[in-house]
Scaffold this active site. Structure first.
Site, mmCIF file in Angstrom:
data_model
loop_
_atom_site.group_PDB
_atom_site.id
_atom_site.type_symbol
_atom_site.label_atom_id
_atom_site.label_comp_id
_atom_site.label_asym_id
_atom_site.label_seq_id
_atom_site.Cartn_x
_atom_site.Cartn_y
_atom_site.Cartn_z
ATOM 1 N N ARG A 165 0.815 -1.213 0.000
ATOM 2 C CA ARG A 165 0.000 0.000 0.000
ATOM 3 C C ARG A 165 0.852 1.269 0.000
ATOM 4 O O ARG A 165 0.528 2.245 -0.684
ATOM 5 C CB ARG A 165 -0.940 -0.008 1.203
ATOM 6 C CG ARG A 165 -1.974 -1.121 1.204
ATOM 7 C CD ARG A 165 -2.761 -1.129 2.509
ATOM 8 N NE ARG A 165 -3.431 0.139 2.713
ATOM 9 C CZ ARG A 165 -4.757 0.329 2.618
ATOM 10 N NH1 ARG A 165 -5.533 -0.693 2.322
ATOM 11 N NH2 ARG A 165 -5.284 1.501 2.831
ATOM 12 N N ILE A 166 1.932 1.283 0.784
ATOM 13 C CA ILE A 166 2.764 2.481 0.866
ATOM 14 C C ILE A 166 3.468 2.739 -0.460
ATOM 15 O O ILE A 166 3.524 3.885 -0.930
ATOM 16 C CB ILE A 166 3.782 2.350 2.014
ATOM 17 C CG1 ILE A 166 3.056 2.295 3.353
ATOM 18 C CG2 ILE A 166 4.766 3.509 1.995
ATOM 19 C CD1 ILE A 166 3.955 1.981 4.533
ATOM 20 N N ASP A 186 8.768 -7.424 -6.218
ATOM 21 C CA ASP A 186 7.968 -8.011 -5.154
ATOM 22 C C ASP A 186 7.483 -9.372 -5.637
ATOM 23 O O ASP A 186 6.565 -9.448 -6.462
ATOM 24 C CB ASP A 186 6.775 -7.119 -4.812
ATOM 25 C CG ASP A 186 6.014 -7.605 -3.576
ATOM 26 O OD1 ASP A 186 6.069 -8.814 -3.288
ATOM 27 O OD2 ASP A 186 5.361 -6.781 -2.908
ATOM 28 N N ALA A 246 11.551 1.557 5.728
ATOM 29 C CA ALA A 246 10.927 0.295 6.144
ATOM 30 C C ALA A 246 11.552 -0.213 7.446
ATOM 31 O O ALA A 246 11.105 0.134 8.535
ATOM 32 C CB ALA A 246 11.046 -0.739 5.027
ATOM 33 N N ARG A 247 12.607 -1.009 7.339
ATOM 34 C CA ARG A 247 13.299 -1.554 8.497
ATOM 35 C C ARG A 247 14.792 -1.632 8.195
ATOM 36 O O ARG A 247 15.210 -1.930 7.079
ATOM 37 C CB ARG A 247 12.766 -2.948 8.860
ATOM 38 C CG ARG A 247 11.395 -2.951 9.516
ATOM 39 C CD ARG A 247 11.421 -2.316 10.894
ATOM 40 N NE ARG A 247 10.164 -2.424 11.619
ATOM 41 C CZ ARG A 247 9.177 -1.547 11.557
ATOM 42 N NH1 ARG A 247 9.284 -0.484 10.763
ATOM 43 N NH2 ARG A 247 8.076 -1.728 12.270
ATOM 44 N N GLU A 276 18.283 0.105 17.140
ATOM 45 C CA GLU A 276 17.532 1.289 17.567
ATOM 46 C C GLU A 276 17.145 1.126 19.032
ATOM 47 O O GLU A 276 16.918 0.006 19.480
ATOM 48 C CB GLU A 276 16.281 1.467 16.696
ATOM 49 C CG GLU A 276 16.561 1.690 15.229
ATOM 50 C CD GLU A 276 15.285 1.836 14.392
ATOM 51 O OE1 GLU A 276 14.183 1.827 14.990
ATOM 52 O OE2 GLU A 276 15.379 1.956 13.158
ATOM 53 N N HIS A 295 13.716 7.120 12.880
ATOM 54 C CA HIS A 295 12.532 6.288 12.662
ATOM 55 C C HIS A 295 11.252 7.074 12.957
ATOM 56 O O HIS A 295 10.352 6.594 13.658
ATOM 57 C CB HIS A 295 12.579 5.016 13.507
ATOM 58 C CG HIS A 295 11.903 3.854 12.839
ATOM 59 N ND1 HIS A 295 12.329 2.569 12.955
ATOM 60 C CD2 HIS A 295 10.809 3.805 12.037
ATOM 61 C CE1 HIS A 295 11.550 1.759 12.267
ATOM 62 N NE2 HIS A 295 10.614 2.483 11.696
ATOM 63 N N ALA A 298 7.996 9.861 9.088
ATOM 64 C CA ALA A 298 6.580 9.896 8.709
ATOM 65 C C ALA A 298 5.667 10.155 9.903
ATOM 66 O O ALA A 298 4.460 9.945 9.813
ATOM 67 C CB ALA A 298 6.186 8.585 8.030
#
Length: 347
Positions: A165-166, A186, A246-247, A276, A295, A298
């Site tokens: 979705r993002i 993907d 993302a990560r 983190e 992080h 957003a």
């Protein structure tokens, strides 16, 4: 009808060290004010992982950053749901929760727009050398400006790793910039969905080699851990950029640091890291071709309001006997043991 309170508790990291709310009152949990049968509490202290004793007799927990382990759900008699305040769940042991008859939910859709906006903003900032140019003025180096010509988004190619979705929202927001057809890697993406968004699905090596902006939007799983390493970074164009919202574990940080330090690519923007939180100066901070955020790139009022509404709605729905949205282990709804527990707390 069961007239007992439906107890919801939240992790302590919604408050600062003094116990005061970090975020404006009413931004996140106000939806619960309309339901007097729901009681909202908070953990007394923040821990890196949630201890079962912190949950007590609550039916639901709204989880910001602590990990959820098997020990977290070792006393599941009253616990119905752990609601992640966000969409990432790499620090949640979903299998352990499922075995304990505890639902896990995420706030589907709530972060699409803020992450997409942040990604577009970072693409523009990278291409126009905004960080360096800001520094030129602050340092009185006006006459150095000719060394930092920018690059527009026009006629450039976006490559997204992960077509969820993002990523789709990011592509939607970029449509007015005159970019070329986006690429996406993907393995789980539906070709028809990609086609409907004007996106060409491709393999990872081709995406790394052809894209001018590579933006990571996949979850951290065993499949994606270390997905972008030295070999993949070596395929990038010298004038290309890498963005990760993302990560951290998806990218090999050592390989990326060397790539940026030697200026093999134009730059990067990183919102997440292997370890983190970062509480001492990070080595990436020594580089002038990278943008960094803790992080939170957003984190917006609108995004937190949407995540709060989604997480709280899970609690409202369960308390009223309604299946909530965003459930990661929906198979629990077919289990008699979960149904029996759920029924005890329905109002």
């Amino acid at each position: 009808m069961n007239e007992r309170k439906f107890i919801v508790t939240r992790t302590a990291d919604f408050n600062d060290e003094s116990g005061a709310p970090k975020f404006p009152p009413g931004l996140i949990f106000s939806i619960l004010d309309a339901y007097p049968h729901i009681a909202l509490h908070a953990f007394a202290e923040h821990r890196n992982s949630i201890d079962a004793a912190q949950i007590g007799d609550a039916q639901g927990v709204i989880v910001m950053s602590p990990a959820v382990t098997a020990q977290t759900v070792s006393q599941p008699d009253s616990l119905l749901v752990l609601a992640r305040f966000g969409v990432g769940y790499d620090n949640v042991d979903v299998k352990a929760c499922t075995a304990a008859n505890v639902l896990v939910t995420i706030t589907v859709g709530a972060v699409d727009r803020p992450v997409a906006e942040a990604t577009v903003g970072w693409m523009i900032a990278l291409g126009h050398n905004m960080r360096v140019k800001d520094g030129l003025v602050r340092a009185g180096q006006w006459n150095e400006r000719h060394k930092y010509m920018g690059r527009e988004l026009r006629d450039r190619t976006l490559g997204v790793i992960g077509f969820g979705r993002i990523a789709r929202k990011t592509i939607e927001l970029l449509r007015g910039f005159g970019m070329k057809q986006p690429l996406a890697f993907d393995p789980h993406a539906e070709p028809a969905l990609a086609q409907s968004h004007g996106v060409r699905l491709t393999n990872l090596p081709e995406l790394m080699a052809k894209a001018d902006f590579i933006s990571i939007h996949c979850p951290l799983t065993e499949e994606t851990r270390g997905l972008i390493g030295a070999e993949e970074l070596a395929l990038m164009k010298p004038d290309a950029y890498l963005l990760n919202t993302a990560r951290g574990g998806i990218v090999d940080e050592n390989a990326l640091y060397e790539t940026l330090k030697k200026r093999r690519i134009a730059g990067a923007a990183l919102d997440c890291f292997n370890e983190e939180p970062i509480l001492t100066p990070h080595r990436f901070g020594d580089l002038d071709n990278v943008l960094l955020a803790p992080h939170s790139i957003a984190w917006t009022y609108e995004g937190f309001r949407a995540m709060g509404q989604a997480a709280c709605q899970v609690m409202v729905d369960l308390s009223l006997g309604v299946k909530p949205q965003g459930v990661l282990n929906p198979e629990l709804f077919a289990r008699p043991a979960f149904q029996a527990k759920w029924k005890r707390f329905q109002t």
